[in-house]
Design a protein around this motif. Structure first.
Motif, mmCIF file in Angstrom:
data_model
loop_
_atom_site.group_PDB
_atom_site.id
_atom_site.type_symbol
_atom_site.label_atom_id
_atom_site.label_comp_id
_atom_site.label_asym_id
_atom_site.label_seq_id
_atom_site.Cartn_x
_atom_site.Cartn_y
_atom_site.Cartn_z
ATOM 1 N N ALA A 111 0.827 -1.208 0.000
ATOM 2 C CA ALA A 111 0.000 0.000 0.000
ATOM 3 C C ALA A 111 0.861 1.258 0.000
ATOM 4 C CB ALA A 111 -0.925 -0.003 1.213
ATOM 5 N N GLY A 114 2.954 1.007 -3.539
ATOM 6 C CA GLY A 114 2.193 0.751 -4.753
ATOM 7 C C GLY A 114 2.559 -0.604 -5.344
ATOM 8 N N ILE A 131 -2.556 -0.758 -7.753
ATOM 9 C CA ILE A 131 -2.769 -0.106 -6.463
ATOM 10 C C ILE A 131 -1.746 1.014 -6.340
ATOM 11 C CG2 ILE A 131 -2.752 -0.423 -3.960
ATOM 12 C CD1 ILE A 131 -3.594 -3.314 -4.473
ATOM 13 N N THR A 135 -1.969 4.059 -0.951
ATOM 14 C CA THR A 135 -3.357 3.609 -0.842
ATOM 15 C C THR A 135 -3.700 3.303 0.616
ATOM 16 O OG1 THR A 135 -3.449 2.703 -3.079
ATOM 17 C CG2 THR A 135 -4.981 1.784 -1.484
ATOM 18 N N LYS A 139 -9.920 1.652 0.774
ATOM 19 C CA LYS A 139 -9.979 2.227 -0.569
ATOM 20 C C LYS A 139 -10.751 1.279 -1.479
ATOM 21 C CE LYS A 139 -8.780 4.446 -4.412
ATOM 22 N NZ LYS A 139 -9.341 5.774 -4.773
ATOM 23 N N VAL A 164 -9.969 -2.524 -0.512
ATOM 24 C CA VAL A 164 -8.646 -2.799 0.044
ATOM 25 C C VAL A 164 -8.746 -3.002 1.554
ATOM 26 C CG1 VAL A 164 -6.364 -1.804 0.512
ATOM 27 C CG2 VAL A 164 -7.394 -1.585 -1.770
#
Length: 203
Positions: A111, A114, A131, A135, A139, A164
């Motif tokens: 997260a 990415g 992703i 993030t 999400k 997520v």
């Protein structure tokens, strides 16, 4: 003539109701099932081929005329057979009418930095999901037209939602702990400034 005038008018037999459990996959794609049921007045067993339309919902009703209880009068029609679908829970996909939801576990490292992951879809195909770095938990990514088909509207489909769910490692090696402690000690961001600002008003 008097006897004939007192003859009972034909009465329709009672409707029979059955709950039919189906998997989420069967509800999404549609299926055919052979259902055996019993006529309570005669104790006879009967079978019927039930066609579940693609996109069937939990609690949807299918009515089969003339397949219920026999009439209590000689000339009366049989009742109907009413089948209610009960969509069973799936460990991966959750059906909400025509929309489909899925929780996707993502590590805090993925997260933060990415990543790209291949995810399954209800149709059976895989989808590459990007992703972005940074993030956050919960999400949601929406994919229009990848949900369940509508049994009432041709060519209409719901959406596929991917939520997520950040996963924090429970057991760290010494090297991992050392690396994370280094990152923590050099992180100058103030993550709780809003908590402190609003909390002070309650003092």
């Amino acid at each position: 003539a008097y006897a004939n005038s007192r003859r009972r008018a034909p009465q329709k037999g009672r409707d029979l109701t059955i709950t039919l459990p189906i998997s989420s996959q069967e509800a999404f794609r549609g299926c055919a099932k052979t259902v055996r049921y019993k006529i309570s007045s005669t104790q006879e067993s009967q079978t019927i081929e039930v066609h579940i339309p693609a996109g069937a919902q939990n609690g949807a009703r299918l009515r089969y005329k003339g397949r219920g209880e026999y009439s209590p009068t000689p000339d009366g029609a049989r009742g109907d057979l009413v089948i209610t679908t009960r969509v069973l829970d799936d460990p991966l996909f959750h059906l909400d009418k025509q929309d489909v939801h899925m929780d996707l576990p993502v590590s805090i490292f993925e997260a933060a930095l990415g990543t790209e992951v291949l995810i399954p879809t209800p149709s059976g195909k895989e989808l590459k999901l990007k992703i972005p770095a940074g993030t956050g938990d919960s999400k949601t990514f929406r994919f229009k037209g990848l949900g369940a088909p509508s049994p009432k509207h041709e060519n209409a489909r719901g959406s596929f939602y991917v939520h997520v769910r950040l996963q924090t490692p429970m057991h760290l090696s010494d090297k991992e702990r050392e690396s994370l402690e280094h990152l923590r000690d050099n992180d100058t961001r103030d993550y709780r400034k809003d908590v402190e600002a609003h909390g002070s008003a309650w003092k």
